[in-house]
Design a protein around this motif. Structure first.
Motif, PDB file in Angstrom:
ATOM      1  N   UNK A  17       0.848  -1.195   0.000  1.00 20.48           N
ATOM      2  CA  UNK A  17       0.000   0.000   0.000  1.00 20.48           C
ATOM      3  C   UNK A  17       0.884   1.246   0.000  1.00 20.48           C
ATOM      4  N   UNK A  18       0.690   2.087  -1.008  1.00 22.48           N
ATOM      5  CA  UNK A  18       1.454   3.327  -1.134  1.00 22.48           C
ATOM      6  C   UNK A  18       0.511   4.516  -1.023  1.00 22.48           C
ATOM      7  N   UNK A  38       2.970  -0.576 -11.253  1.00 25.64           N
ATOM      8  CA  UNK A  38       3.969  -1.475 -10.687  1.00 25.64           C
ATOM      9  C   UNK A  38       3.372  -2.493  -9.714  1.00 25.64           C
ATOM     10  N   UNK A  39       2.065  -2.434  -9.497  1.00 22.93           N
ATOM     11  CA  UNK A  39       1.421  -3.421  -8.648  1.00 22.93           C
ATOM     12  C   UNK A  39       1.122  -2.970  -7.238  1.00 22.93           C
ATOM     13  N   UNK A  40       1.396  -1.703  -6.927  1.00 26.53           N
ATOM     14  CA  UNK A  40       1.063  -1.184  -5.606  1.00 26.53           C
ATOM     15  C   UNK A  40      -0.433  -0.889  -5.521  1.00 26.53           C
ATOM     16  N   UNK A  41      -0.981  -1.029  -4.335  1.00 28.42           N
ATOM     17  CA  UNK A  41      -2.314  -0.514  -4.038  1.00 28.42           C
ATOM     18  C   UNK A  41      -2.123   0.937  -3.630  1.00 28.42           C
ATOM     19  N   UNK A  42      -2.658   1.870  -4.411  1.00 24.91           N
ATOM     20  CA  UNK A  42      -2.330   3.277  -4.234  1.00 24.91           C
ATOM     21  C   UNK A  42      -3.489   4.046  -3.610  1.00 24.91           C
ATOM     22  N   UNK A  43      -3.152   4.805  -2.572  1.00 25.32           N
ATOM     23  CA  UNK A  43      -4.084   5.750  -1.956  1.00 25.32           C
ATOM     24  C   UNK A  43      -3.660   7.140  -2.411  1.00 25.32           C
ATOM     25  N   UNK A  85       2.614   0.810   3.553  1.00 20.08           N
ATOM     26  CA  UNK A  85       3.974   0.328   3.313  1.00 20.08           C
ATOM     27  C   UNK A  85       4.883   1.425   2.782  1.00 20.08           C
ATOM     28  N   UNK A  86       4.301   2.345   2.020  1.00 19.77           N
ATOM     29  CA  UNK A  86       5.077   3.417   1.383  1.00 19.77           C
ATOM     30  C   UNK A  86       4.330   4.731   1.555  1.00 19.77           C
ATOM     31  N   UNK A  87       5.051   5.746   1.975  1.00 21.76           N
ATOM     32  CA  UNK A  87       4.508   7.101   2.011  1.00 21.76           C
ATOM     33  C   UNK A  87       5.359   7.973   1.100  1.00 21.76           C
ATOM     34  N   UNK A  88       4.725   8.573   0.088  1.00 24.90           N
ATOM     35  CA  UNK A  88       5.415   9.528  -0.779  1.00 24.90           C
ATOM     36  C   UNK A  88       4.939  10.923  -0.389  1.00 24.90           C
ATOM     37  N   UNK A  89       5.771  11.641   0.328  1.00 24.54           N
ATOM     38  CA  UNK A  89       5.456  13.000   0.766  1.00 24.54           C
ATOM     39  C   UNK A  89       5.709  13.959  -0.393  1.00 24.54           C
ATOM     40  N   UNK A 135       8.521  -3.278   6.654  1.00 28.88           N
ATOM     41  CA  UNK A 135       9.380  -2.877   5.530  1.00 28.88           C
ATOM     42  C   UNK A 135       8.818  -1.581   4.959  1.00 28.88           C
ATOM     43  N   UNK A 136       8.810  -0.549   5.791  1.00 25.87           N
ATOM     44  CA  UNK A 136       8.217   0.718   5.394  1.00 25.87           C
ATOM     45  C   UNK A 136       9.174   1.625   4.636  1.00 25.87           C
ATOM     46  N   UNK A 137       8.604   2.493   3.810  1.00 23.52           N
ATOM     47  CA  UNK A 137       9.386   3.479   3.062  1.00 23.52           C
ATOM     48  C   UNK A 137       8.761   4.858   3.229  1.00 23.52           C
ATOM     49  N   UNK A 138       9.591   5.848   3.562  1.00 20.77           N
ATOM     50  CA  UNK A 138       9.165   7.241   3.534  1.00 20.77           C
ATOM     51  C   UNK A 138       9.990   7.939   2.458  1.00 20.77           C
ATOM     52  N   UNK A 139       9.302   8.464   1.461  1.00 23.13           N
ATOM     53  CA  UNK A 139       9.965   9.192   0.385  1.00 23.13           C
ATOM     54  C   UNK A 139       9.614  10.667   0.509  1.00 23.13           C
ATOM     55  N   UNK A 140      10.627  11.509   0.623  1.00 27.85           N
ATOM     56  CA  UNK A 140      10.431  12.951   0.660  1.00 27.85           C
ATOM     57  C   UNK A 140      10.700  13.505  -0.735  1.00 27.85           C
TER      58      UNK A 140
END
Length: 258
Positions: A17-18, A38-43, A85-89, A135-140
């Motif tokens: 989940x991104x 790419x197969x992510x579930x996107x919010x 799982x992924x946060x794109x700020x 396995x989290x990701x924070x992208x700034x």
């Protein structure tokens, strides 16, 4: 003798989940579209829910109205998510080109609140879920403006310098935990709104890109986001600067003669 091909990354999509903020246009919208492919579930999260809904329906994502400057809006986003799982700020922007001597403090306040405090609000709210994912990701989404200052850009460069040091500090604070902290710093990117919002002039906006052969576009940056979040999770891309070939530095841009 040809080199053996590399196997696909085990972290590509696979239902992770991104959450992408500022996903109604530009880099945010392109990133949401790319991660969904790419197969992510996107919010998809942003203020303009009409745009979000149309894009979410097209890519199979979920649209959530979000104002990063409003704590109650951020709290509602976090409360409505079972997994992250992924946060794109990505939410942010520039709103003036005034020199420091003529600084509009309301514009400075808005710039700082959206780019820095808004990023802190969302990161703080979603960090428990990112930790829990294992396995989290924070992208700034930073900027070369967060690394180099330039005339007429003080409100934005100050804010993006804040984002840069926020990423560095969070990485130090989370070392040893299962959360990566990564920053992408684009240079010149031509999108439909960013420079227009800053200059409030179509003519001035066109002048920024005039003669520049192939400035980056939103999809180029989305490609970079996809790459960093699909590396094996022991690989942390601390800072990735991406510019068009025509831009060697903030003040060094090749332009074709008119």
């Amino acid at each position: 003798m040809s080199s053996p091909s590399l196997p696909p990354s085990p972290f590509r999509g696979q239902g992770r989940v991104a959450v992408v903020t500022g996903a109604s246009s530009g880099i945010g919208a392109a990133t949401a579209e790319r991660l969904a492919a790419d197969g992510f579930t996107v919010v998809l999260a942003a203020r303009r829910v009409d745009r979000l809904t149309a894009l979410a329906e097209r890519i199979g994502g979920r649209a959530v109205q979000l104002d990063v400057t409003d704590q109650s809006s951020v709290d509602a986003l976090a409360a409505g998510l079972d997994r992250v799982d992924v946060l794109v700020n990505n939410a942010g922007g520039a709103f003036d080109t005034a020199p420091v001597a003529d600084a509009d403090l309301d514009s400075w306040q808005r710039t700082y609140d959206v780019n820095v405090l808004g990023t802190v609000r969302v990161t703080r709210a979603l960090l428990p879920a990112l930790r829990a994912s294992g396995a989290g990701d924070v992208v700034f989404m930073g900027s070369t403006a967060g690394l180099v200052s330039y005339e007429g850009g003080a409100s934005y460069t100050a804010a993006k310098h804040g984002v840069h040091t926020l990423a560095e500090t969070l990485r130090l604070e989370l070392v040893g935990e299962p959360v990566r902290v990564m920053e992408i710093a684009p240079g010149m990117v031509r999108t439909e709104e960013f420079t227009l919002n800053r200059t409030q002039s179509q003519e001035r906006t066109e002048a920024v890109y005039r003669g520049v052969r192939e400035p980056l576009v939103a999809a180029d940056v989305a490609d970079v986001v996809s790459w960093v979040v699909t590396r094996p999770h022991h690989v942390n891309v601390d800072l990735l600067v991406v510019r068009p070939r025509a831009q060697a530095a903030q003040h060094k841009v090749a332009r074709d003669p008119e």
